[in-house]
Design an enzyme around this catalytic site. Structure first.
Site, PDB file in Angstrom:
ATOM      1  N   GLY A  16       0.830  -1.202   0.000  1.00  0.00           N
ATOM      2  CA  GLY A  16       0.000   0.000   0.000  1.00  0.00           C
ATOM      3  C   GLY A  16       0.854   1.237   0.000  1.00  0.00           C
ATOM      4  N   GLY A  19       3.411   1.123   3.049  1.00  0.00           N
ATOM      5  CA  GLY A  19       4.399   0.072   3.208  1.00  0.00           C
ATOM      6  C   GLY A  19       3.937  -1.260   2.660  1.00  0.00           C
ATOM      7  N   VAL A  21       3.142  -5.418   3.630  1.00  0.00           N
ATOM      8  CA  VAL A  21       2.758  -6.329   4.702  1.00  0.00           C
ATOM      9  C   VAL A  21       3.226  -7.740   4.336  1.00  0.00           C
ATOM     10  CG1 VAL A  21       0.871  -7.261   6.081  1.00  0.00           C
ATOM     11  CG2 VAL A  21       0.747  -4.908   5.229  1.00  0.00           C
ATOM     12  N   ASP A 129      -8.140   4.947   8.452  1.00  0.00           N
ATOM     13  CA  ASP A 129      -8.242   4.330   7.128  1.00  0.00           C
ATOM     14  C   ASP A 129      -9.105   3.079   7.182  1.00  0.00           C
ATOM     15  OD1 ASP A 129      -7.805   4.068   4.413  1.00  0.00           O
ATOM     16  OD2 ASP A 129      -5.907   2.997   4.653  1.00  0.00           O
TER      17      ASP A 129
END
Length: 532
Positions: A16, A19, A21, A129
């Site tokens: 995203g 960063g 994941v 978010d």
């Protein structure tokens, strides 16, 4: 990259704007999720400071319907956060593959996400978010992930280094799109958007291109056709444009489970309805609540008006709407001063994102007044017809701050004050370095305790302590309560109440002594409501 810290990286789960994941394993072989922040952010000191705060706060979130934060590297060159690994598709994938949720599945999602937001907001975190891809449908129920960390980007204007907006506009509250301060109310708006998507397979606001989406969110009413009637009214309340009129996450949860809030008898978002939702809309629904609660709210009538809340028992501070806050990471803010740690008589922003307030000989009593955006007292001049009205300070407020004694010579006390008139009249809530707490009333610089000081068991001034104080309007009286680390330590009522006024912090040593007290304050917050 195969390893970060003590975690072995197994595979990429997603990427995203902030960063990447990874699925990973800890040294014991337990699966975890590791979010590695993009290197472009590490060069920004203000981002790192805010990231550290948000990650530390996220670790305090209770594990209710969330993927708990387990670990974080907050100081290294490569920032990362470790959370529980949650198997299962996210909500966006599930709706795309199997269609909208119905019946009890939809109910369970609504309750779980509201529960998660209640826990997140209770730790002083804003998700920032919330969207379908950040809700995972695990075998044991929905889990909210990725909470709080995106807020660190507020220090950079809410965009990535490539200009990418952080957050998903279809699920962002109007005030966030306008660049206004983020608050828990923006997560409630996102909850309404998310539930509309879950129930219908589409977001409540249309548009394809970004400008069209932003216009729809800012200016049009949501399309709730297809949302089940039992849920539609609550979703509609969550999607009100004015954040002050939305329910809190706790109120969402209370209504979903058929229980009225124990903390509020009348709340702002009800006042916009001809008939309050709690009295009418819930009764119309065929749903009596997905779970049955036994608690009922109590309204306290005073002078023909309903007070902002009813405190029933010794409990946590009331969950009033947040109206102002500052974590002091922006040293160019409106608080006075720049702190000099080498002086014994200093005040102001510190270089590590806090606010220092010293008390010492010749300046035995130091006050810091919060720059709250409210009118106190009567206007000094007749406003022009074209002027925008300034809201008055709320009748009932809760003031909170984290406080840490950095050093003390001799004895001292520190804390909060409210209802100040700017000329030596105020209520004060203080705790001494010896662990004694008291509530005082000061009029024209002459003060006295409203009750005898009380000993706070287990109090450790050198550790960070959360101080919270309420000034609650109750007819002609003012009810005053002090909490330390969430525990009520003293409550009094003043029948000759002071008028609503300024709020802030105080540090003090005894006059004529050689005592020195250096206190650092952080995460200042004002919550408030005015009775109608």
């Amino acid at each position: 990259m195969n390893q970060i810290g003590r975690y072995r990286l197994l595979q990429v789960l997603g990427r995203g704007g902030m960063g990447t994941v990874y699925m990973a394993e800890d040294p014991q072989g337990t699966r975890v999720a590791v979010k590695v922040i993009n290197p472009e952010f590490s060069q920004h000191e203000q981002f790192r400071m805010r990231f550290r705060r948000e990650a530390e706060a996220a670790q305090r979130v209770r594990r209710f319907s969330t993927a708990a934060v387990l670990d974080a590297d907050l100081a290294g060159d490569q920032l990362y956060v470790v959370t529980e690994y949650v198997p299962g598709p996210n909500l966006e994938e599930a709706v795309r593959q199997s269609g909208p949720l119905k019946g009890s599945n939809l109910d369970a999602l609504a309750v779980s996400v509201a529960t998660a937001l209640t826990a997140i907001h209770g730790a002083g975190v804003v998700h920032r978010d919330l969207k379908p891809s950040n809700v995972l449908l695990s075998p044991i129920g929905p889990r909210v992930i990725d909470f709080g960390i995106a807020r660190a980007l507020d220090m950079l204007g809410g965009v990535t280094g490539t200009g990418e907006l952080i957050g998903t506009p279809r699920y962002m509250a109007p005030e966030v799109l306008r660049g206004e301060p983020v608050s828990p109310a923006c997560d409630v708006f996102s909850w309404g958007c998310l539930m509309t998507y879950a129930a219908t397979g589409r977001a409540p606001f249309g548009g394809e291109a970004l400008p069209a989406i932003v216009y729809q969110v800012l200016n049009t009413e949501p399309d709730l056709s297809g949302v089940e009637p039992g849920l539609r009214e609550l979703v509609q309340a969550a999607l009100v444009k004015d954040p002050q009129r939305r329910p809190t996450a706790q109120q969402l949860l209370d209504h979903l489970v058929g229980r009225q809030s124990q903390q509020t008898a009348q709340v702002n978002w009800q006042q916009s309805h001809t008939t309050p939702y709690t009295q009418s809309q819930a009764g119309k629904s065929g749903r009596k609540g997905m779970l049955i609660g036994a608690a009922a709210a109590i309204a306290v009538l005073a002078g023909g008006a309903v007070t902002a809340w009813a405190l029933l028992t010794s409990s946590a501070p009331p969950n009033l709407p947040r109206v102002y806050g500052d974590d002091f990471t922006n040293a160019s803010g409106d608080w006075r001063g720049t702190y000099n740690a080498d002086s014994d008589n200093s005040y102001g922003y510190t270089n590590d994102g806090a606010y220092g307030l010293d008390a010492a000989q010749y300046s035995e009593e130091e006050f810091a007044q919060a720059p709250i955006p409210f009118l106190v007292g009567e206007p000094t001049a007749t406003p022009m017809p074209t002027d925008s009205p300034t809201a008055r300070v709320p009748d009932s407020v809760v003031v909170g701050v984290d406080a840490t004694v950095k050093s003390v010579v001799g004895n001292g006390e520190y804390g909060l004050w409210c209802r100040g008139d700017g000329d030596g009249t105020y209520y004060e809530f203080a705790v001494s370095t010896a662990g004694e707490a008291r509530i005082r009333k000061v009029v024209n610089q002459a003060g006295s305790n409203l009750e005898s000081p009380v000993k706070v068991e287990g109090f450790k001034p050198r550790e960070k302590n959360r101080l919270e104080a309420s000034c609650e309007q109750a007819g002609g009286s003012v009810r005053l309560t002090l909490w330390i680390n969430g525990k009520e330590v003293q409550r009094v009522e003043d029948s000759a109440g002071l008028a609503p006024g300024h709020v802030g912090m105080v540090s003090r040593v005894q006059k004529g002594s050689e005592s020195v007290l250096k206190v650092v304050y952080d995460n200042f917050e004002l919550r408030g409501s005015t009775a109608k």
